[in-house]
Scaffold this motif. Structure first.
Motif, PDB file in Angstrom:
ATOM      1  N   ALA A   1      66.988  63.642  96.876  1.00 27.77           N
ATOM      2  CA  ALA A   1      67.637  63.855  98.169  1.00 27.77           C
ATOM      3  C   ALA A   1      69.097  64.261  97.983  1.00 27.77           C
ATOM      4  CB  ALA A   1      67.547  62.587  99.013  1.00 27.77           C
ATOM      5  N   HIS A   2      69.713  63.789  96.901  1.00 27.10           N
ATOM      6  CA  HIS A   2      71.114  64.114  96.664  1.00 27.10           C
ATOM      7  C   HIS A   2      71.287  65.268  95.684  1.00 27.10           C
ATOM      8  CE1 HIS A   2      71.433  60.193  98.579  1.00 27.10           C
ATOM      9  NE2 HIS A   2      72.689  60.505  98.864  1.00 27.10           N
ATOM     10  N   GLY A   3      70.181  65.894  95.366  1.00 27.57           N
ATOM     11  CA  GLY A   3      70.267  67.100  94.539  1.00 27.57           C
ATOM     12  C   GLY A   3      70.597  66.841  93.070  1.00 27.57           C
ATOM     13  N   VAL A   4      70.376  65.604  92.611  1.00 29.19           N
ATOM     14  CA  VAL A   4      70.635  65.322  91.195  1.00 29.19           C
ATOM     15  C   VAL A   4      69.324  65.408  90.420  1.00 29.19           C
ATOM     16  CG1 VAL A   4      71.559  63.674  89.563  1.00 29.19           C
ATOM     17  CG2 VAL A   4      72.504  63.803  91.878  1.00 29.19           C
ATOM     18  N   GLN A   5      69.291  66.264  89.439  1.00 29.34           N
ATOM     19  CA  GLN A   5      68.074  66.431  88.648  1.00 29.34           C
ATOM     20  C   GLN A   5      68.253  65.686  87.324  1.00 29.34           C
ATOM     21  OE1 GLN A   5      65.350  68.038  89.672  1.00 29.34           O
ATOM     22  NE2 GLN A   5      64.203  67.798  87.786  1.00 29.34           N
ATOM     23  N   ILE A   6      67.444  64.677  87.116  1.00 35.18           N
ATOM     24  CA  ILE A   6      67.517  63.961  85.837  1.00 35.18           C
ATOM     25  C   ILE A   6      66.275  64.237  85.018  1.00 35.18           C
ATOM     26  CG2 ILE A   6      67.508  61.674  84.770  1.00 35.18           C
ATOM     27  CD1 ILE A   6      69.538  60.778  86.695  1.00 35.18           C
ATOM     28  N   LEU A   7      65.124  63.957  85.632  1.00 42.29           N
ATOM     29  CA  LEU A   7      63.869  64.195  84.911  1.00 42.29           C
ATOM     30  C   LEU A   7      63.639  65.702  84.795  1.00 42.29           C
ATOM     31  CD1 LEU A   7      61.814  62.243  83.762  1.00 42.29           C
ATOM     32  CD2 LEU A   7      60.378  62.690  85.748  1.00 42.29           C
ATOM     33  N   PHE A   8      62.990  66.103  83.707  1.00 46.73           N
ATOM     34  CA  PHE A   8      62.736  67.505  83.404  1.00 46.73           C
ATOM     35  C   PHE A   8      64.049  68.281  83.324  1.00 46.73           C
ATOM     36  CE2 PHE A   8      58.939  66.306  86.114  1.00 46.73           C
ATOM     37  CZ  PHE A   8      58.256  65.808  85.025  1.00 46.73           C
ATOM     38  N   ALA A   9      65.092  67.629  82.871  1.00 45.54           N
ATOM     39  CA  ALA A   9      66.384  68.275  82.700  1.00 45.54           C
ATOM     40  C   ALA A   9      67.115  67.602  81.540  1.00 45.54           C
ATOM     41  CB  ALA A   9      67.216  68.160  83.985  1.00 45.54           C
ATOM     42  N   VAL A  10      68.271  68.109  81.211  1.00 48.24           N
ATOM     43  CA  VAL A  10      69.004  67.606  80.044  1.00 48.24           C
ATOM     44  C   VAL A  10      69.291  66.098  80.113  1.00 48.24           C
ATOM     45  CG1 VAL A  10      71.113  67.864  78.676  1.00 48.24           C
ATOM     46  CG2 VAL A  10      69.983  69.888  79.641  1.00 48.24           C
ATOM     47  N   PRO A  11      69.705  65.544  81.281  1.00 49.45           N
ATOM     48  CA  PRO A  11      70.018  64.101  81.291  1.00 49.45           C
ATOM     49  C   PRO A  11      68.860  63.237  80.799  1.00 49.45           C
ATOM     50  CG  PRO A  11      70.800  65.122  83.295  1.00 49.45           C
ATOM     51  CD  PRO A  11      70.039  66.176  82.571  1.00 49.45           C
ATOM     52  N   ALA A  12      67.651  63.549  81.197  1.00 46.56           N
ATOM     53  CA  ALA A  12      66.516  62.730  80.763  1.00 46.56           C
ATOM     54  C   ALA A  12      66.281  62.881  79.265  1.00 46.56           C
ATOM     55  CB  ALA A  12      65.255  63.129  81.536  1.00 46.56           C
ATOM     56  N   ILE A  13      66.491  64.090  78.774  1.00 47.79           N
ATOM     57  CA  ILE A  13      66.321  64.296  77.330  1.00 47.79           C
ATOM     58  C   ILE A  13      67.335  63.447  76.574  1.00 47.79           C
ATOM     59  CG2 ILE A  13      66.567  66.008  75.494  1.00 47.79           C
ATOM     60  CD1 ILE A  13      65.434  68.074  77.444  1.00 47.79           C
ATOM     61  N   VAL A  14      68.567  63.427  77.051  1.00 43.74           N
ATOM     62  CA  VAL A  14      69.594  62.612  76.405  1.00 43.74           C
ATOM     63  C   VAL A  14      69.232  61.132  76.504  1.00 43.74           C
ATOM     64  CG1 VAL A  14      71.999  61.868  76.551  1.00 43.74           C
ATOM     65  CG2 VAL A  14      71.424  64.290  76.771  1.00 43.74           C
ATOM     66  N   LEU A  15      68.797  60.696  77.688  1.00 40.30           N
ATOM     67  CA  LEU A  15      68.434  59.282  77.863  1.00 40.30           C
ATOM     68  C   LEU A  15      67.310  58.882  76.921  1.00 40.30           C
ATOM     69  CD1 LEU A  15      68.571  58.759  81.736  1.00 40.30           C
ATOM     70  CD2 LEU A  15      69.955  57.610  80.003  1.00 40.30           C
ATOM     71  N   ALA A  16      66.249  59.694  76.886  1.00 36.74           N
ATOM     72  CA  ALA A  16      65.102  59.356  76.034  1.00 36.74           C
ATOM     73  C   ALA A  16      65.521  59.322  74.574  1.00 36.74           C
ATOM     74  CB  ALA A  16      63.983  60.365  76.247  1.00 36.74           C
ATOM     75  N   THR A  17      66.348  60.280  74.167  1.00 36.69           N
ATOM     76  CA  THR A  17      66.804  60.316  72.778  1.00 36.69           C
ATOM     77  C   THR A  17      67.665  59.096  72.464  1.00 36.69           C
ATOM     78  OG1 THR A  17      66.816  62.724  72.948  1.00 36.69           O
ATOM     79  CG2 THR A  17      67.935  61.758  71.059  1.00 36.69           C
ATOM     80  N   THR A  18      68.527  58.729  73.403  1.00 31.49           N
ATOM     81  CA  THR A  18      69.378  57.561  73.184  1.00 31.49           C
ATOM     82  C   THR A  18      68.539  56.290  73.066  1.00 31.49           C
ATOM     83  OG1 THR A  18      71.027  58.664  74.548  1.00 31.49           O
ATOM     84  CG2 THR A  18      71.412  56.354  74.039  1.00 31.49           C
ATOM     85  N   PHE A  19      67.535  56.195  73.905  1.00 31.69           N
ATOM     86  CA  PHE A  19      66.637  55.030  73.861  1.00 31.69           C
ATOM     87  C   PHE A  19      65.993  54.907  72.484  1.00 31.69           C
ATOM     88  CE2 PHE A  19      62.665  52.838  74.277  1.00 31.69           C
ATOM     89  CZ  PHE A  19      62.842  51.896  75.280  1.00 31.69           C
ATOM     90  N   VAL A  20      65.445  56.024  72.028  1.00 31.34           N
ATOM     91  CA  VAL A  20      64.686  56.002  70.775  1.00 31.34           C
ATOM     92  C   VAL A  20      65.587  55.704  69.572  1.00 31.34           C
ATOM     93  CG1 VAL A  20      63.407  57.483  69.207  1.00 31.34           C
ATOM     94  CG2 VAL A  20      62.848  57.481  71.619  1.00 31.34           C
ATOM     95  N   THR A  21      66.826  56.179  69.618  1.00 30.27           N
ATOM     96  CA  THR A  21      67.716  55.999  68.469  1.00 30.27           C
ATOM     97  C   THR A  21      68.667  54.827  68.641  1.00 30.27           C
ATOM     98  OG1 THR A  21      69.224  57.596  69.458  1.00 30.27           O
ATOM     99  CG2 THR A  21      67.676  58.446  67.844  1.00 30.27           C
ATOM    100  N   PHE A  22      68.439  54.069  69.685  1.00 27.81           N
ATOM    101  CA  PHE A  22      69.335  52.974  70.050  1.00 27.81           C
ATOM    102  C   PHE A  22      69.716  52.058  68.874  1.00 27.81           C
ATOM    103  CE2 PHE A  22      70.307  48.899  72.108  1.00 27.81           C
ATOM    104  CZ  PHE A  22      71.211  49.294  73.086  1.00 27.81           C
ATOM    105  N   PRO A  23      68.755  51.578  68.074  1.00 28.50           N
ATOM    106  CA  PRO A  23      69.110  50.553  67.091  1.00 28.50           C
ATOM    107  C   PRO A  23      69.795  51.066  65.825  1.00 28.50           C
ATOM    108  CG  PRO A  23      66.745  50.529  67.622  1.00 28.50           C
ATOM    109  CD  PRO A  23      67.311  51.814  68.131  1.00 28.50           C
ATOM    110  N   PHE A  24      69.741  52.367  65.545  1.00 26.82           N
ATOM    111  CA  PHE A  24      70.082  52.830  64.195  1.00 26.82           C
ATOM    112  C   PHE A  24      71.450  52.365  63.696  1.00 26.82           C
ATOM    113  CE2 PHE A  24      66.550  55.775  64.698  1.00 26.82           C
ATOM    114  CZ  PHE A  24      66.046  55.800  63.418  1.00 26.82           C
TER     115      PHE A  24
END
Lengths: 278, 304, 348
Positions: free
Chosen positions: B156-179
């Protein structure tokens, strides 16, 4: 309260601890909790129906069954490899030691297409195997091979430091007491390595169960034959059946938590045994 | 303290004196096996590692170059490939940066202080290692997807997270969180806190102490953690695949492009991009070996 | 069981650990291999045990070639410096290990094993620890369990590598007496390695002094102390005053000063004079072969110890001497020193 009575000689505990917990919660805990909340939208019977649907059940079976079998192979192969790397000197030993880390360092998609091409009908290994009537790529056997590939460093790298630190005097003591080489290995060395071996096994098993990238290319992905659970999650997502995807994910997560618990117990066991005595 | 090893990429320890393949002149040493057993074991180890690990790696480069170097280079110069490389670098850069800062903060709190629940906290930090990459992506779909908690509001506020760069960054950060954290925590615990206490007692502030005393001591370990974190961030497939939406030229990272090209039977192009990732893995492994030596030295220096 | 070691040579790279060593150990002996680290004593022990093999030479047990057998077939009890207890086994299982790995044909029954382990634990006075694990034991207890484990196989020879090396001083003293008593009880031919002369002299009935891969002297504790065969033995065992002297045609000189001492025929040229501190009599100036001035006096117990600067022409040779407490010694006194017994060895 012990935390308060203990004097803190260094500054920054409150700040760093606060940031740690905040970031951990935002990044990891809340998203994971969301998964469980989402599942709660399903009634217990709906949840049960989802995870016991034949296709789901089969995917879980493929993932867990093959991951277990691959971890078993890795346990034995890993022990032999560790033994060769630690106990013997041979040309190229250091290179092979480094090679062990490749499955971990190589991006899974790269490993996936490489293994598939290697074991495809016309591949370097696939062709000779096909001549023997063995089909690897696009069968459950291919999944099994990919799971062996990604699991091997876990066993090797967990057992290796323990074998390096194992006191040679233990083996000499056993020999002086009349034990044959085999008796020494079976009764002294293997029990000493047991916590590390089991830890490596559990890690390889857990990794293989959740593995996606290196498996999906070689798997063939036939429903009820060679479809792994993580792929089924992706398929359900693409069909917008979020609840179904989540239910499968929850089953796999619970399994992960069990593995973490077992690993903690193993670690505890290894530590109590290694207290002093040296 | 309890620290479960959930990543095998760790320092592999020192070498011990061991018998050579031909175990000395005359009789065998007391603690080794007959020559034929040794040969069988070494042979098995070499064969296993070659077939299961070595060959796939060699195959990547062999396939990538199978139509010549010119073809290889043109595959990499393709606009989609360049876009994927760019996105991969951006996503990995942000994720590694976030995890670097978090790792240092968490390691300071955990390694330099005693508090109840420490083991639990470390286990929680390690959690992403035990979660299937697909599930790591799924959690963000549930949060930000059209049917997710924040999805409708964001849309509704025009912010695209999923299927866009922010989600890719979030998922990558999640996966590499402990290193980074899991590399620093044991290192800083082993080093103790005496040096920091000395600095404080000499009148240094907390920030100065960290910057001038702690950081020099952990710099190699930090670099090591960053290195592994980066390798995983650039190579992550499952989690990113779930959240990216596979929009060509926009949300494809290198591993995702490898998949697409492969599925379109553009083998050489697929393996060309894959070869870059494989090269990254090799460089990481070599750098890792060098760093292990440095860290080892640092700790020994500490003992004396 | 006698042990006959002949012409043993063992080389590690360029380092010669054992250089033509000959040794005969008689049945029922309790022998000490004494020497500084790197003297080859542990290597010799390991070769006798079958844990190392010599480059050349022979080892025979009761005249039978031992080198033809591996450690597992030699029936030698070996107690390791750090005990090498199996930490995943209870004390009972540790001691029982040697019995359980016997070939099936001669293996004892479970009842016999229980009995034998029980007897051994009683022998080392630790029966109450049978169910514990090694990590739950003190250092001294581990040492005794390691010994019980070695004895379980009824060894023909008992070898101990620095048996008390890892223990603190008090436990070490207790265990010394205990080991000697135990040996009298079981009377198995035993060799132990130590770098501690007091331990060797107090426990063993014969002492082998080793240095740089060679045997310097073999003898009873009294022998090696009273009649050291070489400069090394004299300086390694007991405390000695050592003075650099020069021998020419039977005349002994310390610097410019001629000493009224008799040199052995073997000594000629630069040599060392060795005197045990307690063999020096302190008298008024002119009463001994040495002259000196007291520089410092420290009194403790029944004795006093003094630093004396010898007048030898160079002026600054400082030695430490002992004198009874009632002997008046003051800083600045001039004294005469007379060695009651002394040895002179030519420099190597």
């Amino acid at each position: 309260m012990s935390t308060l009575s203990r004097k803190r000689s260094l500054p920054g505990f409150g700040l760093t601890m606060g940031l740690t917990i905040l970031w951990l919660s935002l990044m990891i805990l809340i998203p994971l909790a969301g998964l469980f909340v989402k599942t709660a939208e399903l009634s217990p019977s709906a949840f049960w129906a989802t995870v016991t649907a034949p296709r789901t059940l089969h995917a879980l079976q493929v993932s867990f069954g093959l991951a277990f079998a691959a971890a078993c192979i890795n346990l034995v192969a890993g022990l032999v490899i560790v033994w060769a790397l630690v106990r013997y000197r041979f040309p190229g030993r250091r290179i092979f030691d480094a090679v062990v880390d490749i499955p971990f360092a190589l991006p899974t998609a790269v490993a996936g297409i490489a293994l598939t091409t290697l074991f495809a009908q016309k591949g370097w290994l696939g062709a000779p195997l096909a001549a023997l009537g063995i089909k690897v790529a696009f069968t459950p056997l291919g999944i099994f091979i990919a799971m062996i590939f990604i699991g091997i460093p876990f066993v090797v790298r967990t057992v290796q430091p323990v074998l390096i630190d194992l006191d040679v005097e233990l083996e000499e003591a056993a020999e002086c007491l009349g034990a044959s080489r085999w008796q020494t290995i079976r009764r002294v060395i293997l029990p000493s390595l047991a916590p590390a071996v089991l830890t490596g096994f559990a890690l390889a098993f857990a990794r293989a169960v959740g593995e996606y990238g290196s498996v999906i290319f070689i798997a063939g992905n036939l429903p009820n034959v060679s479809e792994i659970a993580p792929l089924l999650i992706v398929i359900r997502l693409s069909e917008f059946r979020y609840a179904d995807a989540t239910a499968i994910a929850v089953v796999m997560l619970i399994f992960s938590f069990i593995i973490i618990f077992i690993l903690n117990r193993l670690q505890h066991w290894a530590q109590t045994r290694s207290l002093a005595a040296a | 303290m309890t620290m479960v090893a959930t990543t095998p990429l760790r320092r592999s320890g020192r070498d011990v004196a061991v018998p050579a393949l031909d175990a000395g002149a005359g009789r065998r040493a007391a603690h080794t096996e007959p020559a034929w057993v040794r040969l069988v074991i070494i042979g098995f180890a070499i064969a296993f590692l070659t077939v299961f690990v070595g060959l796939p790696l060699i195959l990547v480069f062999s396939e990538a170059l199978s139509k010549g170097i010119a073809f290889y280079l043109s595959a990499l110069a393709d606009s989609e490939a360049l876009a994927a490389i760019q996105l991969t670098l951006i996503a990995a850069g942000i994720s590694v940066g976030l995890n670097l800062v978090f790792g240092v903060i968490a390691a300071w709190a955990i390694a330099k202080f005693d508090f109840p629940g420490k083991t639990l906290l470390i286990t929680l930090i390690d959690l992403p290692f035990s979660v299937s990459p697909v599930i790591s992506g799924l959690v963000f779909v549930l949060l930000f997807g059209a049917q997710g908690w924040f999805g409708p509001w964001l849309m509704a506020h025009g912010v695209q997270i999923l299927f866009a760069v922010p989600a890719i960054v979030l998922a990558t950060t999640f996966v590499t969180f402990p290193f980074v954290a899991r590399e620093l925590i044991p290192l800083m615990q082993e080093q103790g806190q005496q040096e920091e206490e000395a600095a404080i007692s000499l009148g240094a502030g907390g920030w100065t102490t960290f910057w001038r005393v702690t950081l020099p001591n952990i710099k190699w370990g930090l670099l090591y953690g960053v290195l592994l974190c980066n390798a995983r961030a650039m190579g992550e497939f499952g989690a990113v695949s779930v959240v990216s939406g596979h929009i060509r030229g926009e949300t494809n990272t290198m591993p995702l492009l490898v998949e697409i090209l492969y599925n379109e039977y553009q083998m050489v192009a697929a393996f060309a991009v894959a070869s870059l990732l494989a090269l990254l893995a090799l460089v990481t492994l070599i750098a890792k070996t060098v760093l292990e030596g440095r860290i080892e030295q640092g700790l020994q220096h500490h003992d004396h | 069981m006698t042990i006959e070691v002949r012409n043993i040579v063992k080389q590690f790279g360029s380092f010669r650990a054992l250089d033509n060593v000959d040794l005969r150990v008689e049945t029922g002996e309790l022998m000490a291999l004494l020497g500084p680290s790197g003297s080859g004593k542990t290597t010799l022990l390991r070769i006798i045990a079958g844990l190392d093999w010599p480059d050349s030479g022979s080892v025979a047990f009761d005249g039978e070639d031992a080198l033809a057998r591996g450690a597992a077939e030699r029936h030698v009890g070996f107690v390791f410096q750090h005990y090498a207890l199996f930490r995943h086994m209870s004390v009972f299982e540790n001691v029982a290990f040697g019995l359980r790995v016997q070939p099936r044909k001669i293996r004892k029954t479970e009842v016999e094993i229980k009995k034998r382990v029980g007897d051994l634990l009683d022998l080392v006075q630790l029966g109450w620890l049978a169910d514990r694990y090694p990590s739950q034991l003190s250092g001294g207890q581990r040492q005794r369990i390691a010994l019980a484990r070695a004895l379980a196989i009824e060894p023909r020879i008992l070898l101990l590598d620095e048996p008390f090396g890892a223990l603190d001083a008090k436990v070490r003293k207790e265990l010394r007496a205990w080991l000697r008593n135990l040996h009298e009880e079981i009377h198995v031919t035993s060799i132990f390695v130590t770098h501690d002369q007091e331990e060797a002299l107090e426990v063993a009935n014969r002492v082998v002094v080793m240095d740089r891969g060679k045997i310097e002297q073999i003898g009873s504790p009294g022998d090696v102390y009273e009649h050291p065969a070489s400069a090394f033995v004299h300086s390694f065992i007991g405390e000695s005053i050592v003075l650099p002297v020069d021998v020419q045609g039977g005349t002994v000189r310390l610097g410019e000063r001629r000493l009224d001492l008799v040199a052995p025929a073997s000594a000629s040229g630069p040599s060392k004079l060795f005197v045990r501190r307690h063999d020096v009599t302190v008298g008024p100036s002119g009463s001994g072969v040495f002259e000196g001035a007291v520089k410092a006096v420290r009194a403790f117990g029944p004795m006093q110890r003094a630093d004396v600067v010898l007048s030898n022409g160079h002026g600054d040779t400082l030695i430490e001497i002992d004198a009874p407490r009632d002997h008046s010694l003051k800083v600045g006194d001039r004294v005469g020193l007379q060695p009651q017994r002394y040895r002179i060895f030519a420099d190597a």
